[in-house]
Design an enzyme around this catalytic site. Structure first.
Site, PDB file in Angstrom:
ATOM      1  N   GLU A  80     -50.163  60.835  24.422  1.00  0.00           N
ATOM      2  CA  GLU A  80     -49.109  60.332  25.292  1.00  0.00           C
ATOM      3  C   GLU A  80     -49.687  59.628  26.519  1.00  0.00           C
ATOM      4  O   GLU A  80     -49.181  58.602  26.947  1.00  0.00           O
ATOM      5  CB  GLU A  80     -48.189  61.480  25.717  1.00  0.00           C
ATOM      6  N   THR A 204     -33.353  49.627  19.919  1.00  0.00           N
ATOM      7  CA  THR A 204     -34.382  50.573  20.349  1.00  0.00           C
ATOM      8  C   THR A 204     -34.735  51.603  19.287  1.00  0.00           C
ATOM      9  O   THR A 204     -35.740  52.292  19.416  1.00  0.00           O
ATOM     10  CB  THR A 204     -33.937  51.317  21.626  1.00  0.00           C
TER      11      THR A 204
END
Length: 291
Positions: A80, A204
């Site tokens: 991340e 998205t």
């Protein structure tokens, strides 16, 4: 590669390069001063090379993409957060939930360059996911890319986006890659509509939207048809209504549709689905129907 880019996008790209770009990486910067706040790479940023390819900046896009690919090969996935100076993961941000952004960029870049390096990345991703995260009932989130421990969940975007972009990367003849050389013509209520001509826009969650269909079914187009019918005498203009006090209501710009039951059902229809909006404030739900 000739690309027509909106001036706002050009200015946006210029600001990003001036304030955040360092050796083909993009740092986090302070919003008002432009100084570096965190020299990290976040996995969500991996969409950027794909966007650069769409505005024609292929050289910068490939250089940045290869930096991200290096991180991938280091861990078998993108953490991340990745500290660029240290070349390692950031504490408590070592997870990899099988995000799609790097694959998304690979798909767009391969369409623009046909560079086989991008197919190599796609193969690496497939093999890595299959080896590391495959479990009996799906594909688990990688809790820590350093030791490949798994978490007990699979994110919805893995199937909606990651797998879809991988499929499109390896399927150059897919209809979503249509360059406009072929299309379908469908009869509509007021003429023909061109569909499937390419230029699909992904939302998205990577659901493809046909811009031609959106144009054909747009409210503005429907209202223009209604105006043309009124002007040609095929439809009566809406009558003004009066309130219970006898005062006329204010006229609105929107044209009131007549009863559609009397009209012949077209081959292609764009029905309007009424809905009510709901707002939640401090646990209390409010509906537009009651306001």
């Amino acid at each position: 590669m000739s690309v027509c880019v909106h001036p706002i996008i050009t200015e946006y790209d210029k600001a990003i390069r001036n304030y955040t770009k360092y050796d083909d990486w993009y740092f986090w910067v302070q919003m008002h001063k432009g100084t570096v706040s965190m020299p990290v790479f976040q996995s969500l940023e991996a969409f950027w090379p794909g966007l650069q390819s769409l505005i024609g900046d292929l050289d910068s896009a490939m250089k940045t993409f290869l930096n991200y690919y290096t991180v991938w090969k280091q861990f078998g996935g993108l953490p991340e957060f990745y500290s660029i100076p240290q070349g390692y993961t950031v504490d408590k941000r070592e997870g990899y939930p099988l995000r799609p952004e790097l694959i998304e960029s690979a798909m767009y870049l391969y369409r623009a360059t046909a560079d086989p390096t991008l197919l190599q990345l796609g193969r690496d991703v497939v093999e890595s996911i299959e080896k590391i995260s495959r479990v009996d009932c799906g594909f688990a989130t990688v809790k820590d890319v350093r030791d490949h421990k798994l978490d007990n969940r699979m994110e919805s975007f893995f199937l909606a986006e990651t797998v879809k972009y991988l499929y499109l990367l390896f399927d150059p003849d897919n209809f979503l890659h249509n360059d406009g050389s072929h299309f379908d013509t469908v009869s509509g209520p007021h003429g023909d509509c061109v569909l499937g001509a390419g230029g699909y826009v992904f939302n998205t969650e990577a659901h493809p939207l046909d811009p031609a269909a959106l144009h054909c079914c747009s409210r503005a187009r429907a209202e223009r048809w209604e105006i043309e019918e009124i002007l040609s005498g095929e439809r009566e203009p809406p009558k003004s209504q009066t309130s219970s006090t006898g005062e006329p209501h204010e006229q609105t710009e929107r044209i009131v549709l007549q009863d559609r039951k009397k009209r012949k059902m077209p081959v292609l229809s764009c029905p309007s689905q009424p809905f009510s909006s709901k707002l939640s404030i401090l646990g209390q739900v409010f509906s537009t129907e009651n306001t």
